[in-house]
Design a protein around this motif. Structure first.
Motif, PDB file in Angstrom:
ATOM      1  N   PRO A   3      28.738  24.188  36.469  1.00  0.00           N
ATOM      2  CA  PRO A   3      27.985  24.306  37.716  1.00  0.00           C
ATOM      3  C   PRO A   3      26.496  24.509  37.432  1.00  0.00           C
ATOM      4  N   THR A   4      25.679  24.108  38.363  1.00  0.00           N
ATOM      5  CA  THR A   4      24.230  24.234  38.228  1.00  0.00           C
ATOM      6  C   THR A   4      23.791  25.598  38.736  1.00  0.00           C
ATOM      7  N   LEU A   5      22.995  26.288  37.925  1.00  0.00           N
ATOM      8  CA  LEU A   5      22.415  27.557  38.368  1.00  0.00           C
ATOM      9  C   LEU A   5      21.296  27.264  39.359  1.00  0.00           C
ATOM     10  N   LEU A   6      21.303  27.972  40.502  1.00  0.00           N
ATOM     11  CA  LEU A   6      20.261  27.736  41.501  1.00  0.00           C
ATOM     12  C   LEU A   6      18.883  28.125  40.952  1.00  0.00           C
ATOM     13  N   LYS A   7      18.809  29.226  40.206  1.00  0.00           N
ATOM     14  CA  LYS A   7      17.522  29.705  39.675  1.00  0.00           C
ATOM     15  C   LYS A   7      17.648  30.025  38.187  1.00  0.00           C
ATOM     16  N   PRO A   8      17.698  28.990  37.336  1.00  0.00           N
ATOM     17  CA  PRO A   8      17.963  29.200  35.907  1.00  0.00           C
ATOM     18  C   PRO A   8      16.856  29.937  35.172  1.00  0.00           C
ATOM     19  N   THR A   9      15.684  30.098  35.775  1.00  0.00           N
ATOM     20  CA  THR A   9      14.638  30.879  35.107  1.00  0.00           C
ATOM     21  C   THR A   9      14.840  32.376  35.310  1.00  0.00           C
ATOM     22  N   LEU A  10      15.765  32.744  36.216  1.00  0.00           N
ATOM     23  CA  LEU A  10      15.945  34.166  36.548  1.00  0.00           C
ATOM     24  C   LEU A  10      17.186  34.796  35.941  1.00  0.00           C
ATOM     25  N   TYR A  11      18.231  33.989  35.667  1.00  0.00           N
ATOM     26  CA  TYR A  11      19.480  34.573  35.169  1.00  0.00           C
ATOM     27  C   TYR A  11      20.263  33.523  34.405  1.00  0.00           C
ATOM     28  N   LEU A  17      20.289  39.037  33.595  1.00  0.00           N
ATOM     29  CA  LEU A  17      18.984  38.760  34.192  1.00  0.00           C
ATOM     30  C   LEU A  17      17.932  38.566  33.093  1.00  0.00           C
ATOM     31  N   LEU A  18      17.057  37.584  33.297  1.00  0.00           N
ATOM     32  CA  LEU A  18      16.061  37.240  32.289  1.00  0.00           C
ATOM     33  C   LEU A  18      14.766  37.995  32.577  1.00  0.00           C
ATOM     34  N   GLY A  19      14.682  39.181  32.002  1.00  0.00           N
ATOM     35  CA  GLY A  19      13.513  40.022  32.176  1.00  0.00           C
ATOM     36  C   GLY A  19      12.658  40.019  30.931  1.00  0.00           C
ATOM     37  N   GLY A  20      11.807  41.040  30.849  1.00  0.00           N
ATOM     38  CA  GLY A  20      10.931  41.146  29.697  1.00  0.00           C
ATOM     39  C   GLY A  20      10.620  42.597  29.393  1.00  0.00           C
ATOM     40  N   ARG A  21      10.046  42.798  28.207  1.00  0.00           N
ATOM     41  CA  ARG A  21       9.702  44.149  27.766  1.00  0.00           C
ATOM     42  C   ARG A  21       8.322  44.093  27.124  1.00  0.00           C
ATOM     43  N   CYS A  22       7.500  45.053  27.495  1.00  0.00           N
ATOM     44  CA  CYS A  22       6.153  45.152  26.934  1.00  0.00           C
ATOM     45  C   CYS A  22       6.185  45.973  25.656  1.00  0.00           C
ATOM     46  N   ARG A 108      26.893  39.167  39.720  1.00  0.00           N
ATOM     47  CA  ARG A 108      27.994  38.201  39.670  1.00  0.00           C
ATOM     48  C   ARG A 108      27.419  36.818  39.956  1.00  0.00           C
ATOM     49  N   ILE A 109      27.970  35.833  39.268  1.00  0.00           N
ATOM     50  CA  ILE A 109      27.622  34.448  39.568  1.00  0.00           C
ATOM     51  C   ILE A 109      28.658  33.927  40.545  1.00  0.00           C
ATOM     52  N   VAL A 110      28.196  33.463  41.712  1.00  0.00           N
ATOM     53  CA  VAL A 110      29.121  33.018  42.751  1.00  0.00           C
ATOM     54  C   VAL A 110      28.782  31.592  43.186  1.00  0.00           C
ATOM     55  N   PRO A 111      29.804  30.823  43.574  1.00  0.00           N
ATOM     56  CA  PRO A 111      29.536  29.474  44.060  1.00  0.00           C
ATOM     57  C   PRO A 111      28.845  29.517  45.420  1.00  0.00           C
ATOM     58  N   ILE A 112      27.861  28.670  45.607  1.00  0.00           N
ATOM     59  CA  ILE A 112      27.199  28.580  46.908  1.00  0.00           C
ATOM     60  C   ILE A 112      27.221  27.152  47.442  1.00  0.00           C
ATOM     61  N   SER A 115      28.671  22.314  43.646  1.00  0.00           N
ATOM     62  CA  SER A 115      28.444  22.362  42.202  1.00  0.00           C
ATOM     63  C   SER A 115      27.320  23.319  41.828  1.00  0.00           C
ATOM     64  N   THR A 116      26.937  24.177  42.780  1.00  0.00           N
ATOM     65  CA  THR A 116      25.831  25.094  42.535  1.00  0.00           C
ATOM     66  C   THR A 116      26.324  26.536  42.596  1.00  0.00           C
ATOM     67  N   VAL A 117      25.778  27.362  41.709  1.00  0.00           N
ATOM     68  CA  VAL A 117      26.101  28.787  41.718  1.00  0.00           C
ATOM     69  C   VAL A 117      24.805  29.577  41.789  1.00  0.00           C
ATOM     70  N   ASP A 118      24.918  30.817  42.283  1.00  0.00           N
ATOM     71  CA  ASP A 118      23.751  31.678  42.405  1.00  0.00           C
ATOM     72  C   ASP A 118      24.177  33.111  42.058  1.00  0.00           C
ATOM     73  N   LEU A 119      23.197  33.947  41.864  1.00  0.00           N
ATOM     74  CA  LEU A 119      23.472  35.330  41.497  1.00  0.00           C
ATOM     75  C   LEU A 119      23.505  36.222  42.720  1.00  0.00           C
ATOM     76  N   ARG A 120      24.493  37.110  42.765  1.00  0.00           N
ATOM     77  CA  ARG A 120      24.606  38.135  43.808  1.00  0.00           C
ATOM     78  C   ARG A 120      24.931  39.441  43.116  1.00  0.00           C
ATOM     79  N   PHE A 121      24.851  40.528  43.850  1.00  0.00           N
ATOM     80  CA  PHE A 121      25.312  41.817  43.326  1.00  0.00           C
ATOM     81  C   PHE A 121      26.537  42.256  44.087  1.00  0.00           C
ATOM     82  N   ALA A 122      27.482  42.832  43.366  1.00  0.00           N
ATOM     83  CA  ALA A 122      28.758  43.271  43.943  1.00  0.00           C
ATOM     84  C   ALA A 122      29.065  44.681  43.440  1.00  0.00           C
ATOM     85  N   LEU A 123      30.071  45.297  44.058  1.00  0.00           N
ATOM     86  CA  LEU A 123      30.547  46.587  43.576  1.00  0.00           C
ATOM     87  C   LEU A 123      31.041  46.418  42.146  1.00  0.00           C
ATOM     88  N   GLU A 124      30.738  47.415  41.306  1.00  0.00           N
ATOM     89  CA  GLU A 124      31.218  47.390  39.931  1.00  0.00           C
ATOM     90  C   GLU A 124      32.739  47.548  39.954  1.00  0.00           C
TER      91      GLU A 124
END
Ligand SMILES: [Zn+2]
Length: 125
Positions: A3-11, A17-22, A108-112, A115-124
């Motif tokens: 599946p295609t990530l909706l925002k591949p630069t973010l996760y 999650l694609l973050g950074g550290r100084c 969580r990666i969920v289908p939207i 063929s596209t998936v996106d990131l959401r947050f869910a209960l652990e």
């Protein structure tokens, strides 16, 4: 087919999650090299860091009517304080449930779409 990530630069496909550290230790999301919010370092002093996608809910609300009529409501948005420090504003998986602030959340990666998936947050789990 993957599946295609909706925002591949973010996760990633696993929900990291694609973050950074100084160099000063400050952790941020998303990754950027413009400058550290804490110390002002920039460029190579800011390095990519993968964040786990685990954290605690700070607040949430359910949107019942969106200004953009193409946006299907209801949907839930929340602010999650990631364990590594950054706070993200995000869509939540379950729009029909009240979730108390302080609740453990996980990405969580969920289908939207077909063929596209996106990131959401869910209960652990
Ligand atoms: Zn810094």
């Amino acid at each position: 087919m993957e599946p295609t990530l909706l925002k591949p630069t973010l996760y990633t496909a696993t929900g990291a999650l694609l973050g950074g550290r100084c160099a000063c230790g400050h952790v941020f999301f998303p990754m950027q090299t413009y400058g550290c919010e804490v110390c002002g370092r920039h460029g190579a002093d800011l390095q990519p860091m993968t964040l786990t996608g685990c954290g605690r809910l700070l607040s949430s609300t359910v949107v019942h009517l969106h200004a953009d009529k193409a946006r299907t409501a209801p949907f839930a948005i929340g602010k999650v304080a990631l364990d590594e420090g950054p706070v993200v504003r995000t869509l939540l998986v379950d729009p029909d449930r009240e979730i108390a602030p302080g609740t453990r959340m996980v990405s969580r990666i969920v289908p939207i779409g077909d063929s596209t998936v996106d990131l959401r947050f869910a209960l652990e789990d």
